[in-house]
Write an enzyme that holds these catalytic residues in place. Structure first.
Site, PDB file in Angstrom:
ATOM      1  N   CYS A   6      -7.448   0.706   1.168  1.00 24.62           N
ATOM      2  CA  CYS A   6      -7.793   1.171  -0.315  1.00 24.62           C
ATOM      3  C   CYS A   6      -9.127   2.011  -0.451  1.00 24.62           C
ATOM      4  O   CYS A   6     -10.252   1.330  -0.124  1.00 24.62           O
ATOM      5  CB  CYS A   6      -7.622  -0.178  -1.290  1.00 24.62           C
ATOM      6  SG  CYS A   6      -7.475   0.334  -3.008  1.00 24.62           S
TER       7      CYS A   6
ATOM      8  N   ARG B  58       4.019   2.987  -8.026  1.00 23.87           N
ATOM      9  CA  ARG B  58       2.724   2.130  -8.170  1.00 23.87           C
ATOM     10  C   ARG B  58       1.241   2.724  -8.721  1.00 23.87           C
ATOM     11  O   ARG B  58       0.501   2.046  -9.278  1.00 23.87           O
ATOM     12  CB  ARG B  58       2.356   1.699  -6.633  1.00 23.87           C
ATOM     13  CG  ARG B  58       1.307   0.338  -6.470  1.00 23.87           C
ATOM     14  CD  ARG B  58       1.173   0.182  -4.982  1.00 23.87           C
ATOM     15  NE  ARG B  58       0.714  -1.295  -5.061  1.00 23.87           N
ATOM     16  CZ  ARG B  58      -0.460  -1.735  -4.991  1.00 23.87           C
ATOM     17  NH1 ARG B  58      -1.475  -0.624  -5.272  1.00 23.87           N
ATOM     18  NH2 ARG B  58      -1.046  -2.723  -5.070  1.00 23.87           N
TER      19      ARG B  58
END
Length: 499
Positions: free
Chosen positions: A318, A417
Protein backbone atom coordinates in the site's frame (compact mmCIF):
# COMPACT_ATOMS: atom_id res chain seq x y z
CA UNK A 1 -6.37 22.33 12.18
CA UNK A 2 -5.67 19.95 15.05
CA UNK A 3 -2.39 18.21 15.83
CA UNK A 4 -2.51 15.18 18.09
CA UNK A 5 0.02 15.20 20.95
CA UNK A 6 1.44 11.79 20.11
CA UNK A 7 3.89 9.94 17.88
CA UNK A 8 2.43 7.61 15.25
CA UNK A 9 3.76 4.19 16.28
CA UNK A 10 4.04 0.87 14.43
CA UNK A 11 3.73 -2.65 15.80
CA UNK A 12 7.54 -2.96 15.66
CA UNK A 13 7.81 -0.31 18.35
CA UNK A 14 6.41 -2.47 21.16
CA UNK A 15 7.46 -5.60 23.01
CA UNK A 16 5.54 -7.69 25.53
CA UNK A 17 6.75 -8.26 29.07
CA UNK A 18 6.28 -11.79 30.45
CA UNK A 19 3.63 -12.39 33.08
CA UNK A 20 3.58 -15.28 35.54
CA UNK A 21 3.27 -18.60 33.66
CA UNK A 22 1.24 -21.06 35.73
CA UNK A 23 0.80 -24.80 35.36
CA UNK A 24 -2.44 -24.14 33.43
CA UNK A 25 -0.52 -22.31 30.72
CA UNK A 26 0.11 -25.14 28.26
CA UNK A 27 -0.42 -25.21 24.48
CA UNK A 28 -3.29 -27.66 24.89
CA UNK A 29 -5.09 -25.23 27.20
CA UNK A 30 -4.65 -22.13 25.05
CA UNK A 31 -7.83 -21.16 23.19
CA UNK A 32 -7.28 -18.72 20.31
CA UNK A 33 -10.98 -18.66 19.48
CA UNK A 34 -12.32 -15.20 18.73
CA UNK A 35 -15.56 -13.44 17.74
CA UNK A 36 -15.96 -12.20 14.18
CA UNK A 37 -19.26 -10.32 14.45
CA UNK A 38 -20.89 -8.07 17.04
CA UNK A 39 -22.66 -9.57 20.01
CA UNK A 40 -24.12 -8.61 23.36
CA UNK A 41 -21.51 -8.32 26.08
CA UNK A 42 -21.39 -11.59 28.02
CA UNK A 43 -23.00 -13.61 25.21
CA UNK A 44 -21.26 -15.61 22.47
CA UNK A 45 -20.80 -14.14 19.01
CA UNK A 46 -22.97 -15.74 16.29
CA UNK A 47 -19.80 -16.37 14.29
CA UNK A 48 -16.46 -17.32 15.83
CA UNK A 49 -13.26 -18.73 14.40
CA UNK A 50 -10.75 -20.93 16.20
CA UNK A 51 -7.66 -19.18 14.82
CA UNK A 52 -7.64 -15.34 14.65
CA UNK A 53 -6.46 -15.26 11.03
CA UNK A 54 -8.43 -14.16 7.96
CA UNK A 55 -7.25 -13.54 4.41
CA UNK A 56 -7.31 -10.14 2.77
CA UNK A 57 -10.02 -9.14 0.30
CA UNK A 58 -7.57 -9.24 -2.60
CA UNK A 59 -7.50 -10.72 -6.07
CA UNK A 60 -3.95 -12.00 -5.52
CA UNK A 61 -4.83 -13.71 -2.24
CA UNK A 62 -8.29 -15.14 -1.65
CA UNK A 63 -9.26 -17.94 -4.01
CA UNK A 64 -11.83 -20.64 -3.22
CA UNK A 65 -8.95 -23.08 -2.82
CA UNK A 66 -7.30 -20.87 -0.21
CA UNK A 67 -10.65 -20.33 1.50
CA UNK A 68 -11.13 -24.08 1.97
CA UNK A 69 -7.56 -24.60 3.19
CA UNK A 70 -7.78 -21.68 5.63
CA UNK A 71 -11.16 -22.81 6.99
CA UNK A 72 -9.61 -26.21 7.65
CA UNK A 73 -7.01 -24.57 9.89
CA UNK A 74 -9.61 -22.58 11.83
CA UNK A 75 -9.43 -19.25 10.01
CA UNK A 76 -11.56 -17.71 7.28
CA UNK A 77 -11.02 -16.18 3.84
CA UNK A 78 -12.73 -13.24 2.16
CA UNK A 79 -13.41 -13.65 -1.57
CA UNK A 80 -12.50 -10.38 -3.32
CA UNK A 81 -15.07 -8.10 -4.95
CA UNK A 82 -12.91 -6.80 -7.81
CA UNK A 83 -14.77 -9.05 -10.26
CA UNK A 84 -18.25 -9.33 -11.67
CA UNK A 85 -21.01 -10.32 -9.27
CA UNK A 86 -21.70 -13.73 -10.83
CA UNK A 87 -18.03 -14.76 -10.62
CA UNK A 88 -17.72 -13.73 -7.00
CA UNK A 89 -20.95 -15.52 -6.07
CA UNK A 90 -19.69 -18.64 -7.86
CA UNK A 91 -16.46 -18.51 -5.84
CA UNK A 92 -18.45 -18.28 -2.60
CA UNK A 93 -20.73 -21.14 -3.67
CA UNK A 94 -17.68 -23.27 -4.51
CA UNK A 95 -16.42 -22.90 -0.93
CA UNK A 96 -19.84 -23.53 0.59
CA UNK A 97 -20.08 -26.69 -1.51
CA UNK A 98 -17.47 -28.21 0.78
CA UNK A 99 -18.52 -29.81 4.04
CA UNK A 100 -15.98 -30.65 6.71
CA UNK A 101 -14.49 -33.88 5.42
CA UNK A 102 -16.56 -33.81 2.22
CA UNK A 103 -15.00 -32.25 -0.88
CA UNK A 104 -16.41 -31.35 -4.24
CA UNK A 105 -14.69 -33.05 -7.14
CA UNK A 106 -13.20 -30.11 -9.00
CA UNK A 107 -12.23 -31.96 -12.18
CA UNK A 108 -14.69 -33.72 -14.52
CA UNK A 109 -14.36 -35.22 -18.00
CA UNK A 110 -16.48 -37.09 -20.53
CA UNK A 111 -15.73 -40.79 -21.22
CA UNK A 112 -14.10 -39.91 -24.55
CA UNK A 113 -11.45 -37.72 -22.88
CA UNK A 114 -7.89 -39.00 -23.20
CA UNK A 115 -5.22 -39.92 -20.68
CA UNK A 116 -3.30 -36.91 -21.95
CA UNK A 117 -6.29 -34.75 -20.96
CA UNK A 118 -6.09 -36.18 -17.44
CA UNK A 119 -2.38 -35.39 -17.20
CA UNK A 120 -3.02 -31.81 -18.30
CA UNK A 121 -5.98 -31.37 -15.95
CA UNK A 122 -4.23 -32.63 -12.84
CA UNK A 123 -0.99 -30.74 -13.50
CA UNK A 124 -1.00 -27.83 -11.06
CA UNK A 125 -4.32 -28.89 -9.51
CA UNK A 126 -4.82 -29.57 -5.82
CA UNK A 127 -6.67 -32.78 -6.72
CA UNK A 128 -5.00 -35.80 -8.30
CA UNK A 129 -8.23 -37.53 -9.36
CA UNK A 130 -10.82 -36.80 -12.04
CA UNK A 131 -14.48 -37.79 -12.06
CA UNK A 132 -15.84 -39.22 -15.31
CA UNK A 133 -19.46 -38.26 -15.99
CA UNK A 134 -21.68 -38.79 -19.00
CA UNK A 135 -21.59 -35.10 -19.96
CA UNK A 136 -18.32 -34.01 -18.35
CA UNK A 137 -20.00 -31.80 -15.76
CA UNK A 138 -20.47 -32.04 -12.03
CA UNK A 139 -24.20 -32.55 -12.62
CA UNK A 140 -23.77 -35.50 -14.98
CA UNK A 141 -24.26 -39.18 -14.18
CA UNK A 142 -21.19 -40.58 -12.46
CA UNK A 143 -19.46 -43.26 -14.55
CA UNK A 144 -16.15 -43.72 -12.80
CA UNK A 145 -12.96 -42.29 -11.36
CA UNK A 146 -9.41 -42.00 -12.64
CA UNK A 147 -6.41 -40.91 -10.59
CA UNK A 148 -2.79 -40.16 -11.45
CA UNK A 149 -1.93 -43.58 -10.00
CA UNK A 150 -4.11 -45.42 -12.53
CA UNK A 151 -1.76 -44.82 -15.46
CA UNK A 152 1.74 -43.61 -16.30
CA UNK A 153 2.33 -41.05 -19.06
CA UNK A 154 5.41 -42.95 -20.30
CA UNK A 155 3.82 -46.41 -20.20
CA UNK A 156 0.32 -45.67 -21.48
CA UNK A 157 -0.61 -43.96 -24.72
CA UNK A 158 -1.79 -40.40 -23.96
CA UNK A 159 -4.34 -40.66 -26.78
CA UNK A 160 -6.10 -43.64 -25.16
CA UNK A 161 -9.55 -42.92 -23.74
CA UNK A 162 -9.94 -42.59 -19.97
CA UNK A 163 -12.26 -45.60 -20.06
CA UNK A 164 -9.21 -47.80 -20.70
CA UNK A 165 -7.74 -46.99 -17.27
CA UNK A 166 -10.56 -45.58 -15.15
CA UNK A 167 -12.26 -47.52 -12.41
CA UNK A 168 -15.93 -47.86 -13.32
CA UNK A 169 -18.57 -46.95 -10.76
CA UNK A 170 -19.72 -50.57 -10.45
CA UNK A 171 -16.19 -51.54 -9.41
CA UNK A 172 -15.81 -48.77 -6.84
CA UNK A 173 -16.73 -48.69 -3.18
CA UNK A 174 -19.16 -45.79 -2.84
CA UNK A 175 -21.38 -44.23 -0.19
CA UNK A 176 -24.77 -42.55 -0.26
CA UNK A 177 -25.15 -38.82 0.33
CA UNK A 178 -26.69 -39.54 3.73
CA UNK A 179 -23.46 -41.05 5.06
CA UNK A 180 -21.92 -39.46 8.13
CA UNK A 181 -18.29 -38.40 8.09
CA UNK A 182 -17.33 -40.94 10.74
CA UNK A 183 -18.95 -43.76 8.73
CA UNK A 184 -17.30 -42.51 5.54
CA UNK A 185 -13.89 -42.57 7.21
CA UNK A 186 -14.58 -46.04 8.58
CA UNK A 187 -15.33 -47.21 5.03
CA UNK A 188 -12.10 -45.66 3.76
CA UNK A 189 -9.98 -47.50 6.31
CA UNK A 190 -11.90 -50.77 6.06
CA UNK A 191 -11.46 -50.92 2.27
CA UNK A 192 -8.05 -49.21 2.14
CA UNK A 193 -9.30 -46.42 -0.09
CA UNK A 194 -7.71 -43.12 -1.00
CA UNK A 195 -10.97 -41.70 -2.41
CA UNK A 196 -14.56 -42.53 -1.43
CA UNK A 197 -17.17 -41.24 -3.93
CA UNK A 198 -20.41 -40.12 -2.31
CA UNK A 199 -23.38 -40.48 -4.65
CA UNK A 200 -26.86 -38.98 -4.73
CA UNK A 201 -29.97 -41.12 -5.18
CA UNK A 202 -29.78 -40.22 -8.90
CA UNK A 203 -26.26 -41.68 -9.28
CA UNK A 204 -24.60 -38.29 -9.43
CA UNK A 205 -21.41 -37.44 -7.56
CA UNK A 206 -22.36 -35.38 -4.51
CA UNK A 207 -18.85 -35.21 -3.03
CA UNK A 208 -15.77 -37.25 -2.22
CA UNK A 209 -14.10 -38.12 1.07
CA UNK A 210 -10.31 -38.43 1.02
CA UNK A 211 -8.05 -40.42 3.31
CA UNK A 212 -5.60 -37.50 3.18
CA UNK A 213 -8.29 -35.25 4.64
CA UNK A 214 -8.81 -37.64 7.55
CA UNK A 215 -5.13 -37.31 8.38
CA UNK A 216 -5.39 -33.53 7.99
CA UNK A 217 -8.44 -33.41 10.25
CA UNK A 218 -6.50 -35.11 13.04
CA UNK A 219 -4.08 -32.15 12.87
CA UNK A 220 -6.71 -29.43 12.47
CA UNK A 221 -9.57 -30.22 14.82
CA UNK A 222 -11.07 -26.74 14.89
CA UNK A 223 -12.29 -26.14 11.36
CA UNK A 224 -14.40 -23.06 10.63
CA UNK A 225 -17.77 -24.51 9.69
CA UNK A 226 -21.40 -23.45 9.85
CA UNK A 227 -24.30 -25.35 11.42
CA UNK A 228 -24.41 -27.67 8.39
CA UNK A 229 -20.66 -28.42 8.64
CA UNK A 230 -19.95 -26.39 5.49
CA UNK A 231 -16.79 -24.30 5.51
CA UNK A 232 -17.27 -20.67 6.43
CA UNK A 233 -16.30 -17.99 3.94
CA UNK A 234 -16.56 -14.22 3.77
CA UNK A 235 -16.87 -11.90 0.78
CA UNK A 236 -16.01 -8.31 0.01
CA UNK A 237 -18.60 -5.78 -1.16
CA UNK A 238 -18.47 -2.11 -2.10
CA UNK A 239 -20.69 0.94 -1.77
CA UNK A 240 -21.32 1.21 -5.51
CA UNK A 241 -23.15 -1.96 -6.57
CA UNK A 242 -24.06 -3.36 -3.14
CA UNK A 243 -27.78 -3.42 -3.92
CA UNK A 244 -27.10 -6.12 -6.53
CA UNK A 245 -23.95 -7.74 -5.11
CA UNK A 246 -25.16 -8.35 -1.56
CA UNK A 247 -28.25 -10.41 -2.51
CA UNK A 248 -26.17 -12.56 -4.87
CA UNK A 249 -23.56 -13.26 -2.20
CA UNK A 250 -26.19 -13.99 0.44
CA UNK A 251 -27.89 -16.44 -1.95
CA UNK A 252 -24.51 -18.06 -2.61
CA UNK A 253 -24.13 -18.71 1.12
CA UNK A 254 -21.56 -16.15 2.28
CA UNK A 255 -21.31 -16.27 6.06
CA UNK A 256 -20.12 -12.68 6.44
CA UNK A 257 -19.58 -9.67 4.21
CA UNK A 258 -17.16 -6.77 4.50
CA UNK A 259 -17.16 -3.38 2.81
CA UNK A 260 -13.81 -3.24 1.03
CA UNK A 261 -12.43 0.29 1.15
CA UNK A 262 -9.19 2.07 1.99
CA UNK A 263 -11.16 4.69 3.97
CA UNK A 264 -14.21 3.60 5.92
CA UNK A 265 -15.12 6.91 7.60
CA UNK A 266 -17.71 7.59 4.92
CA UNK A 267 -21.40 8.26 4.57
CA UNK A 268 -21.37 5.75 1.71
CA UNK A 269 -20.45 2.94 4.08
CA UNK A 270 -23.19 4.00 6.48
CA UNK A 271 -25.70 3.88 3.63
CA UNK A 272 -24.48 0.45 2.59
CA UNK A 273 -24.90 -0.84 6.14
CA UNK A 274 -28.35 0.73 6.29
CA UNK A 275 -29.37 -1.02 3.06
CA UNK A 276 -28.31 -4.43 4.38
CA UNK A 277 -29.96 -3.83 7.76
CA UNK A 278 -33.25 -2.75 6.13
CA UNK A 279 -33.29 -5.72 3.75
CA UNK A 280 -32.04 -8.51 6.01
CA UNK A 281 -32.26 -7.27 9.59
CA UNK A 282 -29.66 -8.88 11.81
CA UNK A 283 -29.37 -12.03 9.69
CA UNK A 284 -26.58 -10.73 7.43
CA UNK A 285 -23.34 -9.59 9.07
CA UNK A 286 -21.36 -6.82 7.37
CA UNK A 287 -17.99 -5.54 8.55
CA UNK A 288 -16.82 -2.04 7.65
CA UNK A 289 -13.64 0.00 7.46
CA UNK A 290 -10.86 0.80 7.22
CA UNK A 291 -10.41 3.31 10.08
CA UNK A 292 -7.56 4.59 12.24
CA UNK A 293 -9.26 6.44 15.10
CA UNK A 294 -12.09 6.25 17.61
CA UNK A 295 -14.30 8.78 15.81
CA UNK A 296 -14.51 6.63 12.71
CA UNK A 297 -15.06 3.47 14.76
CA UNK A 298 -17.99 5.03 16.60
CA UNK A 299 -19.52 6.24 13.33
CA UNK A 300 -19.45 2.75 11.80
CA UNK A 301 -20.49 0.98 15.01
CA UNK A 302 -23.51 3.27 15.32
CA UNK A 303 -24.32 2.51 11.67
CA UNK A 304 -24.48 -1.21 12.50
CA UNK A 305 -21.09 -2.57 11.42
CA UNK A 306 -20.67 -6.20 12.49
CA UNK A 307 -16.98 -5.53 13.05
CA UNK A 308 -14.56 -2.76 12.14
CA UNK A 309 -11.34 -3.09 10.17
CA UNK A 310 -8.38 -1.02 11.41
CA UNK A 311 -5.49 0.20 9.27
CA UNK A 312 -4.74 2.75 6.54
CA UNK A 313 -1.47 2.80 4.64
CA UNK A 314 0.28 0.06 6.61
CA UNK A 315 -0.05 -2.77 4.11
CA UNK A 316 3.09 -4.17 2.49
CA UNK A 317 1.93 -3.15 -0.99
CA UNK A 318 0.00 0.00 0.00
CA UNK A 319 1.22 3.51 -0.90
CA UNK A 320 -1.70 5.54 0.44
CA UNK A 321 0.50 7.39 2.94
CA UNK A 322 3.01 8.20 0.23
CA UNK A 323 0.45 9.39 -2.33
CA UNK A 324 -2.14 11.06 -0.09
CA UNK A 325 -0.44 11.65 3.24
CA UNK A 326 -3.21 9.78 5.03
CA UNK A 327 -2.78 7.04 7.61
CA UNK A 328 -1.50 6.22 11.05
CA UNK A 329 0.98 3.82 12.58
CA UNK A 330 -0.86 0.54 13.12
CA UNK A 331 -0.10 0.35 16.84
CA UNK A 332 -1.38 3.88 17.45
CA UNK A 333 -4.49 3.17 15.40
CA UNK A 334 -5.28 -0.02 17.31
CA UNK A 335 -4.78 1.62 20.70
CA UNK A 336 -7.16 4.46 19.84
CA UNK A 337 -9.81 2.31 18.18
CA UNK A 338 -9.70 -0.37 20.88
CA UNK A 339 -10.27 2.31 23.50
CA UNK A 340 -13.35 3.45 21.56
CA UNK A 341 -14.53 -0.15 21.12
CA UNK A 342 -14.36 -0.79 24.87
CA UNK A 343 -16.16 2.46 25.66
CA UNK A 344 -18.87 1.55 23.13
CA UNK A 345 -19.32 -1.86 24.75
CA UNK A 346 -19.65 -0.30 28.19
CA UNK A 347 -22.16 2.31 27.00
CA UNK A 348 -24.30 0.11 24.74
CA UNK A 349 -23.75 -3.45 25.98
CA UNK A 350 -22.66 -4.43 22.46
CA UNK A 351 -19.17 -5.68 21.65
CA UNK A 352 -17.95 -4.87 18.12
CA UNK A 353 -14.82 -6.89 17.21
CA UNK A 354 -11.78 -5.27 15.63
CA UNK A 355 -9.81 -6.62 12.70
CA UNK A 356 -6.17 -5.53 12.36
CA UNK A 357 -5.49 -5.04 8.64
CA UNK A 358 -1.93 -4.08 7.69
CA UNK A 359 1.38 -3.34 9.35
CA UNK A 360 2.03 -7.01 10.11
CA UNK A 361 5.44 -8.04 8.84
CA UNK A 362 6.24 -10.85 11.28
CA UNK A 363 4.40 -13.41 13.39
CA UNK A 364 5.25 -11.50 16.56
CA UNK A 365 3.53 -8.43 15.11
CA UNK A 366 0.32 -10.47 15.19
CA UNK A 367 0.78 -11.07 18.92
CA UNK A 368 1.38 -7.36 19.51
CA UNK A 369 -1.74 -6.48 17.52
CA UNK A 370 -3.86 -8.93 19.52
CA UNK A 371 -2.45 -7.55 22.77
CA UNK A 372 -3.32 -3.99 21.68
CA UNK A 373 -6.96 -4.87 21.11
CA UNK A 374 -7.44 -6.67 17.80
CA UNK A 375 -9.81 -9.63 17.85
CA UNK A 376 -8.48 -11.09 14.62
CA UNK A 377 -5.87 -10.38 11.96
CA UNK A 378 -6.36 -9.82 8.21
CA UNK A 379 -3.33 -10.80 6.12
CA UNK A 380 -2.48 -10.30 2.46
CA UNK A 381 1.27 -10.79 1.92
CA UNK A 382 1.29 -13.66 4.41
CA UNK A 383 -1.26 -15.71 2.43
CA UNK A 384 -0.13 -14.62 -1.04
CA UNK A 385 3.03 -16.73 -0.56
CA UNK A 386 1.23 -20.06 -0.49
CA UNK A 387 0.29 -22.68 -3.09
CA UNK A 388 -3.38 -22.09 -2.36
CA UNK A 389 -3.38 -18.42 -3.40
CA UNK A 390 -4.45 -17.79 -7.04
CA UNK A 391 -1.40 -15.79 -8.12
CA UNK A 392 1.31 -17.17 -10.39
CA UNK A 393 4.48 -18.80 -9.10
CA UNK A 394 7.59 -17.57 -10.92
CA UNK A 395 11.34 -18.11 -10.73
CA UNK A 396 13.52 -15.00 -10.77
CA UNK A 397 17.27 -15.11 -10.22
CA UNK A 398 17.06 -18.68 -8.99
CA UNK A 399 14.42 -17.84 -6.35
CA UNK A 400 10.83 -19.07 -6.34
CA UNK A 401 8.41 -16.18 -5.89
CA UNK A 402 4.70 -15.54 -6.18
CA UNK A 403 3.16 -12.49 -7.78
CA UNK A 404 1.48 -10.07 -5.40
CA UNK A 405 -0.24 -6.80 -6.21
CA UNK A 406 -2.27 -4.29 -4.27
CA UNK A 407 -5.92 -3.51 -4.90
CA UNK A 408 -4.84 0.11 -5.40
CA UNK A 409 -2.35 -0.80 -8.13
CA UNK A 410 -2.86 -0.23 -11.84
CA UNK A 411 -2.95 -4.00 -12.29
CA UNK A 412 -5.98 -4.37 -10.03
CA UNK A 413 -7.74 -1.21 -11.28
CA UNK A 414 -10.18 -1.54 -8.38
CA UNK A 415 -12.36 1.49 -9.04
CA UNK A 416 -15.00 0.39 -6.52
CA UNK A 417 -12.43 0.42 -3.71
CA UNK A 418 -10.49 3.56 -4.63
CA UNK A 419 -12.90 6.31 -5.64
CA UNK A 420 -10.87 9.03 -7.37
CA UNK A 421 -13.61 11.03 -9.06
CA UNK A 422 -13.90 9.16 -12.35
CA UNK A 423 -14.27 5.83 -14.10
CA UNK A 424 -10.56 5.06 -13.93
CA UNK A 425 -7.71 5.20 -11.43
CA UNK A 426 -5.91 8.52 -11.80
CA UNK A 427 -3.01 7.44 -9.60
CA UNK A 428 -1.94 4.25 -7.89
CA UNK A 429 -2.27 3.57 -4.14
CA UNK A 430 -0.50 0.23 -4.33
CA UNK A 431 2.29 -1.59 -6.11
CA UNK A 432 2.69 -4.74 -8.20
CA UNK A 433 5.49 -7.06 -7.11
CA UNK A 434 6.51 -10.43 -5.69
CA UNK A 435 6.70 -12.27 -2.37
CA UNK A 436 8.90 -15.29 -1.51
CA UNK A 437 7.15 -18.59 -2.25
CA UNK A 438 6.39 -20.50 0.97
CA UNK A 439 4.81 -23.81 -0.08
CA UNK A 440 1.48 -24.96 1.33
CA UNK A 441 -0.61 -22.95 3.76
CA UNK A 442 -1.02 -26.02 5.94
CA UNK A 443 2.73 -26.15 6.49
CA UNK A 444 2.98 -22.59 7.82
CA UNK A 445 -0.27 -21.56 9.51
CA UNK A 446 0.12 -24.19 12.28
CA UNK A 447 3.57 -22.75 13.04
CA UNK A 448 2.11 -19.24 13.32
CA UNK A 449 -0.64 -20.56 15.60
CA UNK A 450 1.96 -22.34 17.73
CA UNK A 451 3.94 -19.11 18.08
CA UNK A 452 0.83 -17.19 19.16
CA UNK A 453 0.05 -19.84 21.76
CA UNK A 454 3.63 -19.68 23.03
CA UNK A 455 3.35 -15.91 23.40
CA UNK A 456 0.13 -16.22 25.41
CA UNK A 457 1.75 -18.81 27.66
CA UNK A 458 4.71 -16.53 28.37
CA UNK A 459 2.23 -13.77 29.18
CA UNK A 460 0.34 -16.02 31.61
CA UNK A 461 -2.83 -16.29 29.48
CA UNK A 462 -4.84 -19.09 27.94
CA UNK A 463 -7.36 -17.00 25.95
CA UNK A 464 -7.25 -13.87 23.82
CA UNK A 465 -9.52 -11.80 26.14
CA UNK A 466 -7.30 -12.67 29.12
CA UNK A 467 -4.22 -11.87 27.07
CA UNK A 468 -5.60 -8.44 26.14
CA UNK A 469 -6.61 -7.65 29.70
CA UNK A 470 -3.29 -8.61 31.29
CA UNK A 471 -0.75 -7.78 28.56
CA UNK A 472 2.07 -5.44 29.58
CA UNK A 473 3.82 -3.70 26.69
CA UNK A 474 6.81 -1.42 26.52
CA UNK A 475 7.87 0.96 23.73
CA UNK A 476 11.06 -0.07 21.96
CA UNK A 477 13.93 2.32 21.23
CA UNK A 478 15.69 2.24 17.88
CA UNK A 479 18.77 0.64 19.47
CA UNK A 480 16.63 -1.95 21.23
CA UNK A 481 14.81 -2.74 17.98
CA UNK A 482 18.14 -3.43 16.26
CA UNK A 483 18.79 -6.21 18.78
CA UNK A 484 15.48 -7.95 18.10
CA UNK A 485 17.00 -10.52 15.74
CA UNK A 486 20.00 -12.84 15.84
CA UNK A 487 23.41 -11.18 15.83
CA UNK A 488 25.48 -14.04 14.44
CA UNK A 489 25.95 -15.42 10.95
CA UNK A 490 23.08 -17.90 10.67
CA UNK A 491 24.14 -21.41 9.62
CA UNK A 492 23.36 -22.43 6.03
CA UNK A 493 23.29 -26.25 6.24
CA UNK A 494 23.48 -26.57 2.45
CA UNK A 495 26.88 -24.85 2.47
CA UNK A 496 28.31 -26.20 5.76
CA UNK A 497 30.58 -29.11 4.81
CA UNK A 498 31.57 -29.84 8.40
CA UNK A 499 35.29 -29.36 7.75
Amino acid sequence: MKILPEVSRTLSEYLLLPNLTTEDCTPANVDLGTPVVRHAVGEPSPIRIAAPLVSAIMEAVSSPRLAVALARTGGMAFIHQNQDIASQAADVAAVKGHKAGFRRAELHVVPTATLGDITALTRGSAQDFVAVTDDGTAEGSFLGLITVDDFHPDRHNPTDAVTTRMRAVEDLVTASSSVSLSDANETIWQHRLDVLPVLTSHARLASVVLRADYESHTRFRHESVDADKRFRVGAGINSRDHTDRVPALVDAGADVLCIDSSDGYSVYQARTLEFVRDKYGADVHVGAGNVVDGRAFRYLADAGAAWVKVGIGGGSICTTRETKGIGRGQASALIDVARARDAYAEQTGVYVPLCCDGGLLTDYHMAIALALGADFIMLGRYFARFDESPNRRVRIGGRLLKEYWGEGSARARNIARYEQGGDDIAFEEGVDGYVPYAGSLQGTVPITVAKLKATLISCGSTSLPAFRDSAVLVPVSEQSHRQTGAEVMVRDHSQDTGE
